[in-house]
Scaffold this motif. Structure first.
Motif, PDB file in Angstrom:
ATOM      1  N   PHE A   1       0.834  -1.192   0.000  1.00 16.17           N
ATOM      2  CA  PHE A   1       0.000   0.000   0.000  1.00 16.17           C
ATOM      3  C   PHE A   1       0.873   1.249   0.000  1.00 16.17           C
TER       4      PHE A   1
ATOM      5  N   TRP B   1       1.029   8.262  -4.276  1.00 15.12           N
ATOM      6  CA  TRP B   1       0.432   9.248  -3.370  1.00 15.12           C
ATOM      7  C   TRP B   1       0.854  10.659  -3.752  1.00 15.12           C
TER       8      TRP B   1
ATOM      9  N   SER C   1     -10.488  -2.539  -1.396  1.00 14.41           N
ATOM     10  CA  SER C   1     -10.367  -1.495  -0.372  1.00 14.41           C
ATOM     11  C   SER C   1      -9.307  -0.472  -0.776  1.00 14.41           C
ATOM     12  N   ASP C   2      -8.212  -0.931  -1.368  1.00 12.33           N
ATOM     13  CA  ASP C   2      -7.167  -0.045  -1.873  1.00 12.33           C
ATOM     14  C   ASP C   2      -7.758   0.870  -2.948  1.00 12.33           C
TER      15      ASP C   2
ATOM     16  N   LEU D   1     -10.907   1.719  -3.474  1.00 14.06           N
ATOM     17  CA  LEU D   1     -11.888   2.659  -2.938  1.00 14.06           C
ATOM     18  C   LEU D   1     -11.207   3.820  -2.217  1.00 14.06           C
ATOM     19  N   GLN D   2     -10.127   3.537  -1.507  1.00  8.35           N
ATOM     20  CA  GLN D   2      -9.394   4.596  -0.816  1.00  8.35           C
ATOM     21  C   GLN D   2      -8.757   5.555  -1.827  1.00  8.35           C
ATOM     22  N   ILE D   3      -8.188   5.001  -2.882  1.00 10.14           N
ATOM     23  CA  ILE D   3      -7.579   5.835  -3.927  1.00 10.14           C
ATOM     24  C   ILE D   3      -8.652   6.678  -4.605  1.00 10.14           C
TER      25      ILE D   3
ATOM     26  N   GLU E   1     -11.492   7.652  -3.433  1.00 12.33           N
ATOM     27  CA  GLU E   1     -11.962   8.688  -2.514  1.00 12.33           C
ATOM     28  C   GLU E   1     -11.002   9.877  -2.496  1.00 12.33           C
ATOM     29  N   ARG E   2      -9.702   9.604  -2.465  1.00 11.69           N
ATOM     30  CA  ARG E   2      -8.717  10.687  -2.445  1.00 11.69           C
ATOM     31  C   ARG E   2      -8.715  11.473  -3.750  1.00 11.69           C
TER      32      ARG E   2
ATOM     33  N   LYS F   1     -11.850  13.668  -3.756  1.00 12.96           N
ATOM     34  CA  LYS F   1     -11.710  14.805  -2.836  1.00 12.96           C
ATOM     35  C   LYS F   1     -10.943  15.948  -3.486  1.00 12.96           C
TER      36      LYS F   1
ATOM     37  N   GLN G   1     -15.781  -0.252  -9.198  1.00  9.69           N
ATOM     38  CA  GLN G   1     -15.801  -1.118  -8.019  1.00  9.69           C
ATOM     39  C   GLN G   1     -15.966  -2.584  -8.407  1.00  9.69           C
TER      40      GLN G   1
END
Length: 190
Positions: free
Chosen positions: A40, A46, A71-72, A74-76, A78-79, A82, A106
Motif C-alpha cells: 500500500f 500518493w 479497499s485499496d 476505494l481509498q484511492i 476517494e482521495r 476529494k 468497483q
C-alpha cells in the motif's frame, strides 16, 4: 489536465508500453514508480494523487497498475474525488464522472481482487502438493548436514552469538539463523 501514472512491480520490468500509451492519450505529466502493487506504501502514487487539482484526470494503463484490492481502490478513488479530479483507465471502460462509472470501477476492482485470490490459492495448493511429493524449496544448504548440525549445536549452547558461530564455521550469520530456526521450528520449511 491529464496526469499519468505508470507502475511496474520490479526494477527489472520496463514500463515503456505504459508510457507510450499515456503520452498518446495526452498526459502532460507522468509519474513513474517501480514498486510492488501488493504494497500500500507507494510514495509516487500518493505524490501523484496529491498533485491532482479540480478538473484533472488521473490516467493509467490498467486498473491493476493503481490498485491491488477493492479497499485499496476505494481509498484511492476517494482521495482522487476529494481533489475534484476523475480517473481514466486506458484499457478498461472506466469513467468516474458518473454513478454508473464508479459502480463499474468497483466491480472491476472486486473481480481483480478475486482473480488474485484464486491465483494465490492455486499457488499455495501447488506448493503443498510439491512438498507432499518431497520437493525442497529454497536454496540448497551451503554446508553439509554434519556441519549444519554442528553449527546449530554450537549456537544452542548459548556461549556464542550468531556472528561468532558464523565466523567460526565460515558462513554468514543469516545461514546460522536459518539453520537454527529450521531445527527449533519443526513446521518451518526452507
Amino acid at each position: 489536465m491529464k496526469i499519468g501514472y505508470a507502475r511496474v512491480s520490479t526494477q527489472d520490468q520496463d514500463n515503456a508500453m505504459q508510457l507510450i500509451a499515456l503520452k498518446e492519450d495526452g498526459c502532460k505529466r507522468i509519474f513513474e514508480e517501480k514498486a510492488s502493487g501488493a504494497k500500500f506504501d507507494r510514495p509516487i502514487l500518493w505524490q501523484c494523487i496529491e498533485s491532482l487539482k479540480t478538473g484533472d484526470q488521473l490516467v493509467f494503463y490498467k486498473l491493476d497498475r493503481v490498485a491491488r484490492s477493492l479497499s485499496d481502490l476505494l481509498q484511492i478513488l476517494e482521495r482522487v474525488e476529494k481533489s475534484g479530479a476523475s480517473i481514466k483507465s486506458l484499457t478498461e471502460p472506466i469513467d468516474t464522472g458518473s454513478a454508473a462509472g464508479r459502480l463499474m470501477l468497483q466491480i472491476l476492482g472486486a473481480m481483480a481482487e478475486f482473480e488474485r485470490s484464486l491465483i494465490r490459492e492455486r499457488s499455495i495448493a501447488g506448493q503443498r502438493e510439491a512438498r507432499a511429493r518431497g520437493k525442497q524449496f529454497g536454496r540448497p544448504l551451503s554446508v553439509d548436514e554434519a556441519t549444519a548440525s554442528a553449527i546449530v549445536d554450537e549456537y544452542l549452547t548459548g556461549l556464542h552469538t550468531l556472528k561468532g558461530v558464523a565466523q567460526r564455521f565460515g558462513v554468514s550469520p543469516s545461514v546460522v539463523k536459518r539453520l537454527v530456526y529450521k531445527k527449533t521450528k519443526p513446521s518451518y520449511r526452507s
